[in-house]
Scaffold this motif. Structure first.
Motif: not given
Length: 418
Positions: A122-135, A147-151
């Motif tokens: 189950r691997v989606s397109d990470v280039m189009a991924a929404p902002v994730p929740p704060v881990a 976490a404050v940022q990703t990518g």
């Protein structure tokens, strides 16, 4: 009960592992993988096999950067029940077993179909991924990574992490603030802000830190994970100079000390700028300590270029160096450049590592006889504000105070509170 997690790689991975733990059942083992080097990928596979040997009846879910980049190879491992991409690991349904998903050796017959109901992947397109929740998650119930940022929007020629994480996405301030507050309420004594490229935070990392420290007076100890030296802003430099709650150890992503190699790496700083940044940090606060990532044996690296990286240890007063022998990652420009012989790469890494260890040894020796603020994390061991490892016999997890440093045992200082 919650799932067991096995985390490889960066501090962001640790925070994300803690967030995923709450989504999965206790019959699962989540392996959060790393892809920064070929060795990290090898260690991920090793961890999967070891986890299966130790708990053959548990389902193993593999996620993280290595899983995002090469899901098929992990799905082909008979020990693995499911492979989740970085954009899929926060969805509760991703951890629900499918009807055909069995346990133990039955996992080997599971379909390798991508994103299918009964498939492993189950691997989606990470280039189009929404902002994730704060881990966010604890380390030894004392230090918490938030976490404050990703990518990442940069394209360093040696790096594949942008392909695994997608573009830079900053998490909303109010969500970060609330996550920090929850961690403090849960007992965290120290907060570490983390991400893939935290200095790219959209409103500025310095501004983010200023707001957190102003809004949360209970936040007494704030650390930062790895920084891109060229992006350290004026607001952050002002905090270094005037805010004691911002702890004075800064780990810089320097990578090399030679201008031509830095250019071929597609880094955005040169040697002089790296040295200038360190000088400014140390001028702003006398007790600043510096860590750094350095790569040895980058393609086309000459002996003189290698020596320039060696000299950078002294020029930037680096006391906590992470040395990586160059590892050609698939689908990166550096992998297509003329490579050095592996034995030469290993030799240069060993030389750089030895010089870094000698510098660190002198730094630790110099701390003997001084007084240091120390936070105990586990088993009577902790770190000073400058991130020197310290052991204080008879101390308890969460103890915080000023310690007299009386001796040294290997890489650990020996201290006494009081």
């Amino acid at each position: 009960m919650t799932a067991q997690t096995i985390t490889l790689g960066c501090r962001l991975n640790f925070a994300e592992s803690e967030a995923m733990r709450a989504l999965a059942d206790d019959d699962m083992i989540i392996v959060n993988s790393c892809a920064v080097t070929n060795e990290a990928v090898r260690q991920t596979r090793q961890a999967i096999r070891r986890a299966h040997r130790e708990a053959p009846d548990k389902r193993i879910v593999v996620t993280g950067c290595a899983a995002q980049l090469d899901p098929e190879s992990f799905a082909a491992m008979p020990e693995v029940s499911r492979v989740l991409g970085n954009a899929d690991k926060y969805t509760p349904s991703s951890f629900v077993p499918s009807e055909v998903e069995g346990r133990g050796r039955q996992r080997a017959s599971t379909s390798l179909g991508t994103n299918g109901v009964g498939g492993k992947i189950r691997v989606s397109d990470v280039m189009a991924a929404p902002v994730p929740p704060v881990a966010a998650g604890f380390l030894s119930r004392v230090r918490s990574f938030v976490a404050v940022q990703t990518g990442c929007d940069h394209r360093c020629t040696f790096c594949s992490i942008w392909q695994a994480r997608g573009p830079s996405r900053s998490l909303p301030y109010h969500a970060v603030r609330d996550a920090v507050a929850r961690e403090l309420d849960a007992g965290a004594r120290e907060i570490v802000l983390t991400g893939v490229d935290i200095t790219s935070y959209e409103t500025g990392l310095g501004s983010l830190c200023q707001r957190l420290l102003a809004d949360l007076p209970q936040l007494r100890r704030l650390r930062l994970s790895s920084l891109d030296s060229i992006e350290i802003d004026q607001a952050l430099m002002e905090l270094v100079a005037g805010e004691p709650r911002l702890l004075p150890h800064f780990h810089l992503s320097l990578q090399a000390g030679d201008d031509l190699i830095l250019k071929r790496m597609k880094r955005r700083h040169n040697r002089a700028q790296a040295i200038s940044t360190v000088e400014k940090l140390k001028k702003a606060r006398a007790d600043v300590t510096i860590g750094a990532d350095l790569i040895a044996g980058f393609p086309t690296e000459s002996e003189e270029a290698a020596l320039n990286s060696l000299r950078l240890l002294d020029d930037c007063d680096i006391v906590a160096a992470h040395i990586f022998p160059f590892s050609p990652r698939p689908n990166t420009p550096a992998a297509r450049m003329p490579q050095l012989e592996r034995e030469l790469v290993k030799a240069r890494a060993a030389r750089l590592r030895l010089a870094a260890e000698e510098r660190r040894s002198r730094w630790l020796d110099g701390l003997t006889g001084t007084r240091q603020t120390v936070l105990i994390e586990n088993s009577e061991k902790g770190h000073s504000d400058g991130f020197a490892p310290v052991r204080i016999d008879g101390s308890n997890r969460g103890d915080l105070g000023t310690a007299q440093i009386i001796a040294r045992d290997g890489d650990t200082l020996i201290g006494m509170f009081g």
